[in-house]
Design a protein around this motif. Structure first.
Motif, PDB file in Angstrom:
ATOM      1  N   LEU A   1       0.833  -1.205   0.000  1.00  0.00           N
ATOM      2  CA  LEU A   1       0.000   0.000   0.000  1.00  0.00           C
ATOM      3  C   LEU A   1       0.866   1.253   0.000  1.00  0.00           C
ATOM      4  N   ALA A   2       1.960   1.235   0.768  1.00  0.00           N
ATOM      5  CA  ALA A   2       2.873   2.378   0.782  1.00  0.00           C
ATOM      6  C   ALA A   2       3.504   2.584  -0.600  1.00  0.00           C
ATOM      7  N   LEU A   3       3.939   1.490  -1.233  1.00  0.00           N
ATOM      8  CA  LEU A   3       4.549   1.601  -2.556  1.00  0.00           C
ATOM      9  C   LEU A   3       3.529   2.063  -3.595  1.00  0.00           C
ATOM     10  N   TYR A   4       2.329   1.530  -3.505  1.00  0.00           N
ATOM     11  CA  TYR A   4       1.297   1.923  -4.461  1.00  0.00           C
ATOM     12  C   TYR A   4       0.916   3.389  -4.284  1.00  0.00           C
ATOM     13  N   THR A   5       0.821   3.846  -3.050  1.00  0.00           N
ATOM     14  CA  THR A   5       0.494   5.252  -2.800  1.00  0.00           C
ATOM     15  C   THR A   5       1.594   6.164  -3.330  1.00  0.00           C
ATOM     16  N   ALA A   6       2.843   5.776  -3.125  1.00  0.00           N
ATOM     17  CA  ALA A   6       3.954   6.561  -3.665  1.00  0.00           C
ATOM     18  C   ALA A   6       3.881   6.604  -5.196  1.00  0.00           C
ATOM     19  N   PHE A   7       3.497   5.488  -5.809  1.00  0.00           N
ATOM     20  CA  PHE A   7       3.341   5.442  -7.268  1.00  0.00           C
ATOM     21  C   PHE A   7       2.231   6.385  -7.720  1.00  0.00           C
ATOM     22  N   LEU A   8       1.123   6.428  -6.984  1.00  0.00           N
ATOM     23  CA  LEU A   8       0.036   7.349  -7.321  1.00  0.00           C
ATOM     24  C   LEU A   8       0.505   8.800  -7.245  1.00  0.00           C
ATOM     25  N   ILE A   9       1.273   9.117  -6.215  1.00  0.00           N
ATOM     26  CA  ILE A   9       1.784  10.484  -6.070  1.00  0.00           C
ATOM     27  C   ILE A   9       2.670  10.846  -7.264  1.00  0.00           C
ATOM     28  N   LEU A  10       3.483   9.880  -7.697  1.00  0.00           N
ATOM     29  CA  LEU A  10       4.346  10.115  -8.856  1.00  0.00           C
ATOM     30  C   LEU A  10       3.503  10.420 -10.099  1.00  0.00           C
ATOM     31  N   LEU A  11       2.462   9.625 -10.340  1.00  0.00           N
ATOM     32  CA  LEU A  11       1.610   9.851 -11.504  1.00  0.00           C
ATOM     33  C   LEU A  11       0.821  11.151 -11.386  1.00  0.00           C
ATOM     34  N   GLN A  12       0.283  11.418 -10.200  1.00  0.00           N
ATOM     35  CA  GLN A  12      -0.520  12.621  -9.998  1.00  0.00           C
ATOM     36  C   GLN A  12       0.307  13.892 -10.180  1.00  0.00           C
ATOM     37  N   SER A  13       1.585  13.807  -9.880  1.00  0.00           N
ATOM     38  CA  SER A  13       2.459  14.978 -10.015  1.00  0.00           C
ATOM     39  C   SER A  13       2.829  15.264 -11.457  1.00  0.00           C
ATOM     40  N   GLY A  14       2.485  14.361 -12.357  1.00  0.00           N
ATOM     41  CA  GLY A  14       2.800  14.573 -13.764  1.00  0.00           C
ATOM     42  C   GLY A  14       4.286  14.690 -14.017  1.00  0.00           C
ATOM     43  N   PHE A  15       5.096  14.081 -13.115  1.00  0.00           N
ATOM     44  CA  PHE A  15       6.556  14.098 -13.231  1.00  0.00           C
ATOM     45  C   PHE A  15       7.132  15.518 -13.159  1.00  0.00           C
ATOM     46  N   HIS A  16       6.370  16.465 -12.562  1.00  0.00           N
ATOM     47  CA  HIS A  16       6.913  17.794 -12.285  1.00  0.00           C
ATOM     48  C   HIS A  16       7.712  17.726 -10.996  1.00  0.00           C
ATOM     49  N   LEU A  17       8.995  17.989 -11.076  1.00  0.00           N
ATOM     50  CA  LEU A  17       9.888  17.727  -9.955  1.00  0.00           C
ATOM     51  C   LEU A  17       9.524  18.531  -8.713  1.00  0.00           C
ATOM     52  N   ARG A  18       9.145  19.800  -8.874  1.00  0.00           N
ATOM     53  CA  ARG A  18       8.831  20.615  -7.703  1.00  0.00           C
ATOM     54  C   ARG A  18       7.590  20.080  -6.991  1.00  0.00           C
ATOM     55  N   THR A  19       6.556  19.767  -7.760  1.00  0.00           N
ATOM     56  CA  THR A  19       5.333  19.213  -7.164  1.00  0.00           C
ATOM     57  C   THR A  19       5.607  17.857  -6.536  1.00  0.00           C
ATOM     58  N   LEU A  20       6.369  17.044  -7.246  1.00  0.00           N
ATOM     59  CA  LEU A  20       6.688  15.715  -6.739  1.00  0.00           C
ATOM     60  C   LEU A  20       7.481  15.798  -5.437  1.00  0.00           C
ATOM     61  N   ALA A  21       8.471  16.698  -5.390  1.00  0.00           N
ATOM     62  CA  ALA A  21       9.281  16.833  -4.181  1.00  0.00           C
ATOM     63  C   ALA A  21       8.436  17.287  -2.995  1.00  0.00           C
ATOM     64  N   ARG A  22       7.536  18.243  -3.231  1.00  0.00           N
ATOM     65  CA  ARG A  22       6.688  18.742  -2.137  1.00  0.00           C
ATOM     66  C   ARG A  22       5.764  17.647  -1.613  1.00  0.00           C
ATOM     67  N   ARG A  23       5.129  16.927  -2.525  1.00  0.00           N
ATOM     68  CA  ARG A  23       4.177  15.901  -2.096  1.00  0.00           C
ATOM     69  C   ARG A  23       4.897  14.686  -1.503  1.00  0.00           C
ATOM     70  N   ALA A  24       5.995  14.280  -2.122  1.00  0.00           N
ATOM     71  CA  ALA A  24       6.745  13.140  -1.593  1.00  0.00           C
ATOM     72  C   ALA A  24       7.302  13.454  -0.203  1.00  0.00           C
ATOM     73  N   GLY A  25       7.705  14.696   0.016  1.00  0.00           N
ATOM     74  CA  GLY A  25       8.207  15.083   1.328  1.00  0.00           C
ATOM     75  C   GLY A  25       7.134  14.981   2.401  1.00  0.00           C
TER      76      GLY A  25
END
Length: 564
Positions: free
Chosen positions: A195-219
């Motif tokens: 579930l943790a890995l899948y949620t992280a994968f969703l965050i990656l897709l939802q961020s559209g691979f925009h690094l700033r958005t991805l970094a903020r949400r992943a953090g």
């Protein structure tokens, strides 16, 4: 309408919770080991259980080892409640009530995302949604005797928070909540890593691979997840006195290879379980058989957890991965794919074929019902024969569910033997009905009372049993002298020693013939005591299929165990 359907989900869940609170609580093996660790923690021995691994003499007491086979979450919860004066039954019921109500609340909210459109269209679709809302908790609430229900209860909340974070300005708090929920799940059940890995994968897709958005949400997600994950990492790799074996993975004798992974693929049809879980047991067994028995079942499983989210995305007009990951319905259905994928990977480093075990698919229930409901709606997209066939199939699926669920509710109300199976499902235990809210189901077993009296008279007795879950959670038992027949390791017994064998014996075999339970729950014969001298029967309990056998080994004597 949203409030009405939520009230139905919660009302039905409350009925289940009340009935189970009034009934004696069942306690499975997994939780008893974790409660043993909790008791040892309270007595200053650390979060540990007794192990006999590497000890050749049956008479030698076991040694304390840090609990790593199971995660620490439930043990820490149990230790806190027991320290406050709770008994085992109250502690288990508080856990069960909380997970049941919070779980069905979350599933009810997720259900409305799938069913809201239909409920607004006509009275028929509204009452169909109400029927699903009332029947699901009543007939299919997971049992309370394990931690599976915790992961099942958390999944809809994680999906809601991670999708809300994607379309909410300043949604970091929702990513944090999703991370914290995943962290708690991992502390309760190692399988929650998926579930943790899948949620992280969703965050990656939802961020559209925009690094700033991805970094903020992943953090934000990591801030919720990592502190809780660090607790288990600390216990497994810095406190444990032996190499960590979470869930039986990464044992020294195992090596990563392709062969176990291929074996897991043979059991892939078990992934059909989230699609057929509500059907009669004979149908479920038929559709989840290994591929060696029915090769056509593997493509059916693949179609189920790959095509289902794809078909719904197509119907909703979602045409890219970013939009799909942000849609709560498609994100939820995608978790059906994540479970068997994760279990297949685990098979490469384990001696167990986890992908073939039904309980690991519980978190995906009842997503297939929601998907079928949504797919019956007429949409502006994809108007062709395929859509028509899909709607007819979904309607048939829902009609069959309503019939089976209605029959199940009727059986609940029938007296006598006819409704026993459904009432056991409602109570979450196959044990006979004992309406005693402050006791456990095994407290009513005559064999257990007899054994505890024998151990009290002679605490140095060594006990061997295939029913360890009846003793691991009892602090009056010396767990260092308790051996379970599963993976039984001693090679000999040196005297003086008194041995007590407590074995479930459905075949009424000779005294030395014993059976152990395999990881699949089947009985397998073991020969360690078949030529053991001096065995004599103390008592049989025919109603439980249990025999109690005793042997005494004099001082200065050493007796080898057969096959050891």
């Amino acid at each position: 309408m949203k409030k009405v359907i939520l009230y139905l989900w919660l009302g039905s869940a409350a009925i289940v919770a009340l009935v189970r609170v009034l009934h004696a609580t069942d306690l499975g093996f997994d939780l008893t080991s974790q409660i043993e660790a909790a008791e040892n923690l309270l007595h200053g021995k650390g979060l540990a259980t007794y192990s006999h691994e590497g000890i050749a003499d049956l008479a030698t007491p076991g040694k304390l080892v840090t609990l790593t086979y199971f995660p620490a979450g439930f043990s820490l919860y149990a230790a806190a409640l027991l320290a406050l004066g709770s008994n085992l039954a109250i502690m288990l019921k508080l856990y069960g009530v909380a997970t049941t109500l919070l779980g069905w609340w979350g599933w009810g909210r997720l259900a409305y995302a799938f069913m809201g459109e239909g409920m607004k269209r006509s009275r028929f679709w509204r009452w169909l949604a109400y029927a699903i809302a009332f029947s699901c908790p009543l007939l299919f609430t997971p049992p309370w005797h394990g931690t599976d229900i915790f992961l099942w209860a958390a999944l809809p909340w994680v999906i809601e928070w991670v999708t809300r974070a994607s379309d909410t300005p300043g949604g970091a708090r929702f990513d944090f909540l999703a991370g914290a929920a995943c962290g708690l799940c991992v502390l309760m059940r190692y399988a929650a890593v998926y579930l943790a890995l899948y949620t992280a994968f969703l965050i990656l897709l939802q961020s559209g691979f925009h690094l700033r958005t991805l970094a903020r949400r992943a953090g934000a997600f990591a801030a919720g997840l990592l502190p809780l994950l660090a607790i288990q990492v600390y216990l497994n790799f810095f406190v444990a006195v032996l190499p960590a074996t979470p869930g039986g993975l990464f044992k020294e004798e195992h090596s990563i290879g392709l062969s176990p992974f291929l074996l897991a693929l043979e059991y892939l049809p078990a992934a059909n379980f989230p699609l057929v879980w509500w059907m009669p047991r004979a149908v479920v067994n038929f559709l989840t058989r290994p591929a060696a028995e029915a090769p056509w079942l593997s493509p059916l499983a693949l179609a189920g957890f790959v095509l289902l989210p794809a078909l719904l995305a197509r119907k909703l007009g979602v045409r890219d991965f970013t939009a799909a990951a942000r849609d709560r319905r498609i994100a939820a259905l995608g978790s059906i794919f994540a479970i068997p994928l994760f279990l297949c990977v685990c098979a490469a480093v384990s001696d167990r074929v986890y992908v073939g075990v039904e309980r690991y698919y519980l978190p995906a229930l009842p997503l297939a019902l929601f998907a079928a409901y949504a797919l019956t709606m007429k949409g502006s997209e994809w108007k062709n024969k395929i859509q028509g066939a899909l709607r007819i199939a979904s309607l048939g699926y829902l009609a069959a569910y309503v019939f089976i669920a209605g029959s199940g509710i009727a059986l609940l109300l029938l007296p006598g033997e006819r409704g026993v199976g459904k009432r056991a499902q409602l109570l979450g235990t196959p044990a006979p009905h004992h309406w005693s809210p402050l006791k456990l189901t095994y407290d009513f077993l005559p064999s257990r009372k007899y054994i505890l009296a024998l151990l009290k008279n002679d605490p140095t007795t060594v006990m061997v049993t295939n029913r360890p879950n009846q003793f691991y959670a009892d602090p009056t038992v010396d767990w260092s002298r308790l051996h379970r027949l599963y993976r039984f390791g001693p090679r000999y017994v040196s005297g003086p020693a008194k041995i007590l064998i407590v074995a479930e014996d459905p075949f009424e075999t000779p005294l030395g013939v014993l059976y152990r339970y395999t990881s699949e729950g089947t009985l397998r014969r073991m020969d360690a005591f078949e030529n053991f001298p001096g065995l004599h029967l103390l008592k049989r309990f025919p109603e439980e299929n249990v025999k109690v056998v005793e042997a005494r080994v004099p001082a200065g004597t050493r007796i080898s165990l057969k096959g050891r």
